[in-house]
Design an enzyme around this catalytic site. Structure first.
Site, PDB file in Angstrom:
ATOM      1  N   LYS A   1       0.714  -1.051  -0.127  1.00 22.94           N
ATOM      2  CA  LYS A   1       0.247   0.200  -0.085  1.00 22.94           C
ATOM      3  C   LYS A   1       0.935   1.264   0.075  1.00 22.94           C
ATOM      4  CE  LYS A   1      -1.706   1.883   3.645  1.00 22.94           C
ATOM      5  NZ  LYS A   1      -2.719   2.217   4.747  1.00 22.94           N
TER       6      LYS A   1
ATOM      7  N   ARG B   1       0.594   5.596  -0.010  1.00 22.31           N
ATOM      8  CA  ARG B   1      -0.221   6.862   0.374  1.00 22.31           C
ATOM      9  C   ARG B   1       0.458   8.198   0.323  1.00 22.31           C
ATOM     10  NH1 ARG B   1      -4.612   7.386   4.120  1.00 22.31           N
ATOM     11  NH2 ARG B   1      -4.110   5.125   4.949  1.00 22.31           N
TER      12      ARG B   1
ATOM     13  N   GLY C   1     -12.223   3.504   7.408  1.00 21.28           N
ATOM     14  CA  GLY C   1     -12.240   2.021   7.073  1.00 21.28           C
ATOM     15  C   GLY C   1     -11.801   1.540   5.617  1.00 21.28           C
TER      16      GLY C   1
ATOM     17  N   THR D   1      -8.860   1.482   4.470  1.00 19.17           N
ATOM     18  CA  THR D   1      -7.718   0.530   4.310  1.00 19.17           C
ATOM     19  C   THR D   1      -8.087  -0.962   4.813  1.00 19.17           C
ATOM     20  OG1 THR D   1      -6.052   2.221   4.959  1.00 19.17           O
ATOM     21  CG2 THR D   1      -5.453  -0.027   5.459  1.00 19.17           C
TER      22      THR D   1
END
Length: 343
Positions: free
Chosen positions: A216, A218, A247, A249
């Site tokens: 992931k 960001r 929520g 993620t």
């Protein structure tokens, strides 16, 4: 022995005093019941110009004082209002002759802003630490911060860090049963936290538990990625994180795990921040159940969605056990490792 059956009562000759500035003081009341003591009384007075004063209404001279106060925004006070009130109250306790002042902030504001990610970024947790130390704080305790090293390094006073891991283990083991399990970090940065939890879960289950993470990235609020790095097929996946806000993620991680063949997906997120869109995201997610602590009020999430997919675990036994150990000179490390929460 579970956290709710711990011997947490303070000795009869204790010199502790406990306070909270939270409206209604529900968390403090629960902590005090475990300790077998009465909560301390205080006065708050607001003035027409927006200023205020806060003072204890009982003697704290030569007392070991604990202030139980999560720092977050609610419908009445902003997080900054609460932080300033807490600072002034801690200073008033010190001026009133308290022998030692400890802040137990189960949820600590600004803990996520622990480093510079852009030029001239603030390091807000360090600034907060400086303010707390300036009013005479002797020790701070919190639960599962985003970056443990940054939190500990921000303070010059002892900075204790508790973990929700043993509480999550207690709640998840009956759900896992005899099935194979895998602990999933929703990003590479949380792998160390996930590994500590994996070890605790494996000890309790008495068998090996796998570990994996999800790729992931960001930047400026935009998240991308979603590849599961590791095997989850045919296993119960447990996604572990320090908090849940929108929520997104956890929902994305759950979908990725099911796409890779997971049998069931649970999540453990210590702090239920639950932003405005959390009800929609979680209501539509593939998560079988979300475990969180009551470090923030659970009513921040829509009641229907909360009943559908969220289980809120009490943190009061953990806080009470910590206070007892700090006051009597016991080991807080045992609680950090989870050993103190079980026989």
């Amino acid at each position: 022995m579970t956290p709710n059956t711990l011997d947490t009562e303070l000795p009869p000759d204790h010199r502790a005093a406990l306070f909270s500035l939270e409206r209604g003081r529900p968390l403090l009341e629960r902590v005090c019941r475990h300790l077998g003591v009465d909560p301390g009384a205080h006065e708050e007075r607001d003035f027409e110009d927006g200023e205020h004063k806060i003072r204890p209404l009982q003697s704290v001279r030569e007392r070991d004082v604990f202030v139980v106060q999560s720092l977050y925004s609610d419908t009445v006070l902003s997080v900054n209002d609460k932080a300033v009130r807490t600072l002034f109250f801690l200073a008033a306790l010190r001026d009133a002759g308290a022998k030692r002042v400890t802040l137990l902030a189960p949820y600590l504001c600004y803990a996520r802003k622990d480093r510079r990610t852009k030029p001239r970024d603030p390091v807000s947790i360090r600034y907060l630490a400086t303010l707390l130390e300036a009013v005479g704080l002797d020790r701070i305790v919190t639960i599962d911060v985003h970056n443990p090293s940054a939190y500990e390094n921000a303070f010059r006073v002892p900075a204790e860090r508790l973990t929700a891991a043993p509480l999550f283990v207690d709640a998840l083991c009956p759900r896992i049963g005899e099935r194979d399990a895998v602990v999933v970090s929703p990003d590479a940065g949380g792998v160390k936290r996930a590994e500590r939890f994996r070890q605790a879960l494996a000890r309790r289950l008495g068998r090996s538990v796998a570990l994996t993470f999800i790729e992931k990235f960001r930047s400026e609020g935009v998240v991308w990625g979603g590849t599961v790095v590791g095997a989850v097929e045919g296993r119960v996946a447990i996604i572990l994180d320090d908090l849940i806000s929108s929520g997104t993620t956890l929902a994305g991680a759950a979908a990725a795990c099911y796409d890779r063949g997971a049998h069931a997906v649970y999540a453990g997120a210590t702090h239920g921040v639950f932003s405005a869109k959390a009800a929609r995201v979680l209501g539509e997610s593939a998560l079988d159940r979300i475990l969180t602590l009551d470090t923030l009020p659970p009513d921040r999430l829509d009641a229907t969605v909360r009943e559908q997919c969220v289980e809120v675990l009490p943190c009061a036994p953990l806080l009470a056990a910590t206070i007892r150990r700090l006051h009597t000179g016991g080991s807080v490390v045992a609680l950090f490792d989870g050993a103190g929460l079980r026989s």
